[in-house]
Motif scaffolding. Structure first.
Motif, short mmCIF file in Angstrom:
data_model
loop_
_atom_site.label_atom_id
_atom_site.label_comp_id
_atom_site.label_asym_id
_atom_site.label_seq_id
_atom_site.Cartn_x
_atom_site.Cartn_y
_atom_site.Cartn_z
N LYS A 257 0.86 -1.18 0.00
CA LYS A 257 0.00 0.00 0.00
C LYS A 257 0.90 1.23 0.00
O LYS A 257 1.71 1.41 0.91
CB LYS A 257 -0.90 -0.01 1.24
CG LYS A 257 -1.83 1.20 1.34
CD LYS A 257 -2.68 1.11 2.60
CE LYS A 257 -3.63 2.29 2.72
NZ LYS A 257 -4.46 2.22 3.95
N ASN A 258 0.77 2.04 -1.03
CA ASN A 258 1.61 3.24 -1.17
C ASN A 258 3.09 2.89 -1.02
O ASN A 258 3.84 3.53 -0.28
CB ASN A 258 1.19 4.30 -0.16
CG ASN A 258 -0.23 4.75 -0.35
OD1 ASN A 258 -0.73 4.82 -1.48
ND2 ASN A 258 -0.93 5.05 0.74
N SER A 259 3.50 1.83 -1.72
CA SER A 259 4.89 1.36 -1.81
C SER A 259 5.40 0.69 -0.54
O SER A 259 6.57 0.30 -0.47
CB SER A 259 5.85 2.51 -2.19
OG SER A 259 5.48 3.06 -3.44
N LYS A 260 4.56 0.53 0.47
CA LYS A 260 4.97 -0.15 1.71
C LYS A 260 4.30 -1.52 1.77
O LYS A 260 3.08 -1.63 1.83
CB LYS A 260 4.57 0.68 2.94
CG LYS A 260 5.05 0.07 4.25
CD LYS A 260 4.66 0.94 5.44
CE LYS A 260 5.13 0.31 6.74
NZ LYS A 260 4.75 1.14 7.92
N TYR A 261 5.14 -2.56 1.77
CA TYR A 261 4.61 -3.92 1.75
C TYR A 261 4.07 -4.34 3.12
O TYR A 261 4.59 -3.93 4.16
CB TYR A 261 5.70 -4.90 1.31
CG TYR A 261 5.88 -4.98 -0.19
CD1 TYR A 261 5.14 -5.88 -0.95
CD2 TYR A 261 6.76 -4.13 -0.84
CE1 TYR A 261 5.29 -5.94 -2.32
CE2 TYR A 261 6.92 -4.18 -2.22
CZ TYR A 261 6.18 -5.09 -2.95
OH TYR A 261 6.32 -5.15 -4.32
N PHE A 262 3.03 -5.14 3.07
CA PHE A 262 2.55 -5.81 4.29
C PHE A 262 3.51 -6.99 4.52
O PHE A 262 3.39 -8.02 3.88
CB PHE A 262 1.11 -6.31 4.10
CG PHE A 262 0.12 -5.20 3.86
CD1 PHE A 262 -0.37 -4.45 4.91
CD2 PHE A 262 -0.33 -4.92 2.57
CE1 PHE A 262 -1.30 -3.43 4.70
CE2 PHE A 262 -1.25 -3.90 2.34
CZ PHE A 262 -1.73 -3.15 3.41
N SER A 263 4.44 -6.81 5.44
CA SER A 263 5.56 -7.75 5.54
C SER A 263 5.68 -8.47 6.87
O SER A 263 6.66 -9.16 7.12
CB SER A 263 6.88 -7.00 5.26
OG SER A 263 7.03 -5.91 6.16
N LYS B 249 -0.02 -2.41 -5.06
CA LYS B 249 0.79 -3.29 -5.90
C LYS B 249 0.60 -4.71 -5.41
O LYS B 249 0.68 -4.99 -4.21
CB LYS B 249 2.27 -2.91 -5.87
CG LYS B 249 3.11 -3.75 -6.83
CD LYS B 249 4.57 -3.34 -6.82
CE LYS B 249 5.36 -4.18 -7.83
NZ LYS B 249 6.81 -3.85 -7.81
N VAL B 250 0.36 -5.63 -6.34
CA VAL B 250 0.19 -7.04 -6.02
C VAL B 250 1.28 -7.82 -6.73
O VAL B 250 1.48 -7.68 -7.94
CB VAL B 250 -1.20 -7.55 -6.44
CG1 VAL B 250 -1.32 -9.04 -6.14
CG2 VAL B 250 -2.30 -6.76 -5.74
N ASP B 251 2.01 -8.65 -5.98
CA ASP B 251 3.04 -9.53 -6.53
C ASP B 251 2.62 -10.97 -6.27
O ASP B 251 2.32 -11.34 -5.14
CB ASP B 251 4.40 -9.29 -5.88
CG ASP B 251 4.94 -7.89 -6.16
OD1 ASP B 251 4.64 -7.35 -7.24
OD2 ASP B 251 5.64 -7.34 -5.29
#
Length: 300
Positions: free
Chosen positions: A176-182, A226-228
């Motif tokens: 979300k806004n270049s910050k991954y849910f990590s 963004k979805v990877d």
């Protein structure tokens, strides 16, 4: 009489539960430091990294120590070598894959690490990955205001079909806004298009809970998503599942804490020095969108 007897039994049980107040002192000693390998390599034409660190004592709050001076190579099935170098002397070994990426789908890759006089190896296959067809989102509202993110916004989901042929595994990541849910408890993996082997979802559209896992919190208008979609081996699938389960431990009926198994092997079977961590190869399919409230679907 029965009532008095019941009260006596309750008192007896209560006393037995709360009278155990003996202090047990445990002598916790630091174990032997082990090499930790974080080697998740993909087929993108970008800098690939392998991070090597050393484990430390449970009560050691000092920064994690990098494993310096290692020799690190990845070899593909065709005997082509890719050397990873620690250019900044910080334990992060890199390879510039812009010119010669590691992108041979269906091929096996071998990791080789020489550190401290020990040789460690591991193998992984670069599996196929489907394309992401589209990303959609609908208006939504959470019943309770969350700690992070808005209470009202848009719940996104991606659309993709598992490739025909049983046994494909995937790791779904989102930002979300270049910050991954990590976080570990935010890991989302799929076996074919479902949660596990035997779900009979081969070749189908990914099931709804997996599709919506890319929205760990609601999005707002003009947010980017963004979805990877990463292809992973079955070995990686079960490894990530275990990481997720351990991260959620804490309740009475949680999975007991345990050491997560590693696929990093010391070539010298007689050596007492072991390594932990994971080596895995992934092909990646990606899609990015900007949330537009005028295109959001109404909540069903």
């Amino acid at each position: 009489m029965k009532k008095i007897l019941s009260i006596l039994i309750i008192l007896f049980v209560s006393c037995s539960l709360f009278s155990c107040s003996d202090v047990i002192e445990i002598d916790v000693k630091d174990g032997v430091s082990q090499l930790t390998v974080d080697a998740l390599v993909n087929n993108k034409k970008e800098t690939q990294t392998i991070k090597l660190t050393l484990t430390q004592g449970y009560f050691d709050n000092s920064p994690v120590k990098p494993a310096l001076g290692a020799v690190v190579f990845v070899f593909d099935q065709d005997s082509v070598s890719y050397q990873f170098k620690d250019l900044k002397n910080n334990g992060i070994y890199t390879y510039d894959a812009k010119v010669n990426p590691l992108n041979k789908i269906g091929k096996q890759y071998l990791l080789y690490v020489n550190y401290g006089g020990e040789e460690y190896i591991s193998a992984s296959k670069l599996n196929r990955v489907p394309k992401i067809d589209s990303i959609a989102y609908e208006v939504d509202k959470r019943p309770i205001k969350p700690d992070n993110g808005p209470q009202e916004g848009f719940q996104p989901q991606f659309y993709a079909n598992d490739i025909v042929g049983e046994g494909d595994c995937y790791w779904i990541k989102s930002a979300k806004n270049s910050k991954y849910f990590s976080k570990a408890n935010e890991i989302s993996v799929a076996y074919d298009a479902g949660f596990s082997q035997g779900s009979k979802t081969d070749g189908l559209l990914f099931i709804l809970p997996i599709r919506t896992s890319v929205g760990r919190e609601l999005f707002s208008d003009r947010d980017t998503l963004k979805v990877d979609l990463y292809s992973i081996t079955q070995e990686q699938f079960y490894y990530l599942q275990l990481v997720q389960q351990v991260s959620q431990a804490g309740s009475l009926f949680s999975t007991p804490l345990s050491n997560i198994p590693s696929n990093i092997i010391n070539r010298n079977e007689k050596s007492t020095k072991k390594a932990i961590g994971l080596f895995g190869m992934s092909a990646v399919s990606s899609m990015e969108t900007i949330i537009d409230k005028s295109k959001a679907k109404p909540k069903k």
